[in-house]
Write an enzyme that holds these catalytic residues in place. Structure first.
Site, mmCIF file in Angstrom:
data_model
loop_
_atom_site.group_PDB
_atom_site.id
_atom_site.type_symbol
_atom_site.label_atom_id
_atom_site.label_comp_id
_atom_site.label_asym_id
_atom_site.label_seq_id
_atom_site.Cartn_x
_atom_site.Cartn_y
_atom_site.Cartn_z
ATOM 1 C CG HIS A 197 -0.155 6.708 5.283
ATOM 2 N ND1 HIS A 197 0.954 7.174 5.947
ATOM 3 C CD2 HIS A 197 0.064 5.390 5.058
ATOM 4 C CE1 HIS A 197 1.821 6.168 6.114
ATOM 5 N NE2 HIS A 197 1.301 5.074 5.597
ATOM 6 C CG HIS A 247 -1.164 1.257 7.181
ATOM 7 N ND1 HIS A 247 -0.232 0.731 8.049
ATOM 8 C CD2 HIS A 247 -0.469 2.092 6.362
ATOM 9 C CE1 HIS A 247 0.959 1.238 7.772
ATOM 10 N NE2 HIS A 247 0.844 2.067 6.744
ATOM 11 C CD GLU A 248 -1.582 2.399 2.533
ATOM 12 O OE1 GLU A 248 -1.146 3.548 2.359
ATOM 13 O OE2 GLU A 248 -0.857 1.450 2.908
ATOM 14 N N GLY A 255 0.843 -1.193 0.000
ATOM 15 C CA GLY A 255 0.000 0.000 0.000
ATOM 16 C C GLY A 255 0.873 1.235 0.000
ATOM 17 C CB CYS A 270 4.663 2.152 7.369
ATOM 18 S SG CYS A 270 4.176 3.646 6.495
ATOM 19 C CG LEU A 271 6.398 1.043 1.441
ATOM 20 C CD1 LEU A 271 5.932 1.317 0.010
ATOM 21 C CD2 LEU A 271 7.488 -0.015 1.467
ATOM 22 C CD GLN A 321 3.148 5.868 2.753
ATOM 23 O OE1 GLN A 321 2.217 5.305 2.192
ATOM 24 N NE2 GLN A 321 4.133 5.207 3.335
HETATM 25 NI NI NI Z 1 2.158 3.177 5.567
#
Ligand code: NI
Length: 175
Positions: free
Chosen positions: A143, A139-140, A50, A97-98, A55
């Site tokens: 963000h 989660h997304e 995701g 998470c990236l 991000q």
């Molecule tokens: Ni994330």
């Protein structure tokens, strides 16, 4: 059509990750049409399941997901996604998470959610999900509100992860 680009991913504690993104409007259509292939390319290259526009430093309510069930692509584009119903029952998944590379922790969230969103063609849709997809959707969407998975943890655990990440990033920069 131009080639999709791999975009640099912001790493916590970058302040831009804490900002609330604004809704996508019709005026953003050309930008998001360019951005969606870049978000997928960036997510697949990482690799991740995701990625939200904030991000990569773009403050729009836009995210992409692909859990690749059985190694097959299953891309989902979420424009202006919103959780419209959530189960009282909770579930715990290990999340990463990236924007927090190599950091993982158990996060407890509603086990099932219903999400309303607009797809890449501008059609209004809803999606009911459980399991990993339910966790990933939440989660997304977090963000887009400037919330990271570590914000669901105790301050002690959160600070431990942020310190470990900062240390790893310093070592990486030095090497
Ligand atoms: Ni994330």
């Amino acid at each position: 059509m131009s080639e999709a680009k791999i975009l640099p991913i912001l790493i916590a504690p970058d302040r831009r990750l804490k900002q609330r993104a604004r809704p996508v409007t019709e005026a953003d259509r050309a930008e998001i049409e360019r951005l969606i292939p870049d978000l997928f390319a960036t997510m697949y290259a990482a690799p991740g399941i995701g990625l939200a526009a904030p991000q990569v430093g773009i403050g729009l309510r836009l995210a992409v997901i692909d859990l690749r069930p059985e190694e097959r692509p299953a891309p989902i584009v979420l424009v202006n996604p919103k959780v419209v119903a959530a189960s009282a029952e909770l579930a715990t998944h290990e999340e990463g998470c990236l924007s927090l590379p190599n950091q993982y922790a158990d996060v407890t969230r509603p086990a099932r959610v219903k999400v309303a969103y607009t797809d890449e063609k501008g059609h209004e849709r809803t999606l009911e999900a459980e399991g990993l997809l339910a966790a990933c959707l939440q989660h997304e969407i977090d963000h887009l509100d400037g919330i990271l998975f570590i914000d669901h943890l105790s301050p002690l655990k959160r600070n431990m992860i942020l310190r470990r990440l900062a240390k790893e990033q310093r070592l990486k920069a030095a090497s």
